[in-house]
Design a protein around this motif. Sequence first.
Motif, short mmCIF file in Angstrom:
data_model
loop_
_atom_site.label_atom_id
_atom_site.label_comp_id
_atom_site.label_asym_id
_atom_site.label_seq_id
_atom_site.Cartn_x
_atom_site.Cartn_y
_atom_site.Cartn_z
N LEU A 100 0.81 -1.21 0.00
CA LEU A 100 0.00 0.00 0.00
C LEU A 100 0.85 1.27 0.00
N VAL A 101 2.12 1.14 0.37
CA VAL A 101 3.02 2.30 0.27
C VAL A 101 3.09 2.77 -1.17
N LEU A 104 0.00 4.82 -1.93
CA LEU A 104 0.07 6.12 -1.26
C LEU A 104 1.05 7.05 -1.98
N ARG A 105 2.21 6.54 -2.33
CA ARG A 105 3.22 7.37 -2.99
C ARG A 105 2.76 7.81 -4.38
N ASP A 106 2.09 6.91 -5.09
CA ASP A 106 1.59 7.30 -6.41
C ASP A 106 0.52 8.39 -6.30
N LEU A 147 5.31 3.92 5.34
CA LEU A 147 5.40 5.07 4.44
C LEU A 147 6.60 5.94 4.78
N ALA A 148 6.83 6.18 6.06
CA ALA A 148 7.94 7.03 6.48
C ALA A 148 9.29 6.47 6.04
N ALA A 149 9.38 5.15 5.96
CA ALA A 149 10.63 4.52 5.53
C ALA A 149 10.95 4.79 4.07
N ARG A 150 9.93 5.27 3.31
CA ARG A 150 10.12 5.50 1.88
C ARG A 150 10.04 6.98 1.50
N LEU A 151 9.95 7.85 2.49
CA LEU A 151 9.90 9.29 2.22
C LEU A 151 10.94 10.00 3.09
N PRO A 152 11.60 11.02 2.53
CA PRO A 152 12.55 11.79 3.35
C PRO A 152 11.87 12.77 4.31
N ALA A 153 10.61 13.09 4.07
CA ALA A 153 9.90 14.06 4.91
C ALA A 153 9.35 13.39 6.17
#
Length: 237
Positions: A100-101, A104-106, A147-153
């Motif tokens: 699902l990440v 969400l990212r898309d 999700l946080a593991a795949r975003l720098p923010a």
Amino acid sequence: MTTLVACSHGTRSPAGRTVIARIRTALAAAVPEAALREAYVDVEQPEVAGVVAEAAAHGPVVVLPLLLSTGFHTSVDIAAAVAPHPSAAAAEPLGPHELLVRSLRDRLAAVSGGDAGHRPGDHVVLAAAGSSDPAAACAVERMRDLLAARLPAPVTVGYGAGCAPTIPEAVARARAAGARRVIAASYVLAPGHFADLVERAGADLVSAPLGDHPAVIAVAAARFRQACLALTAPAAG
């Protein structure tokens, strides 16, 4: 043939009903070995218990919650629907799941031109429906971690109901912490009440619901097949 009861919450939103119908259509194509039926826990008909009772009279049944977290509807409504029928089982809800990440990212990329969560000063609020069930908050926090593991923010959580902080509170806290741009990542499946709450929460950008994103369909198909294996395991042993 196993009956797959695709059970959603139900909504009065015409747009939401259209999206859920698209999810069911895509799911039927993804699991051709199943006979797909629709059901709901609230607002719409047919009600899940009646659909399960009818289908269980003819063979095995798996109820797949078209819900992103556990909560009252999974632990009470759906559990009660399958309990009287030895040939029926409930699959896990769709989330949390690492696939699902991708969805969400898309969705974040679509609303931002591709840079949501990557621009300096960004803060992402994972905006979930919420539930009074503590397990639901744990599930959403797990999705936040993925999700946080795949975003720098920074990524924090806000809820539409049942948990704290609310989505507007989470947005306000992000700004107070110095965020230049707050993006609400809609952790809901379809337009409706909770999607509207996300839209009104005051974020600078709001991503679309996950809908029939291919990752959502892949997770749903996997949840169904896992439940089928669990349902047939005693007989196999």
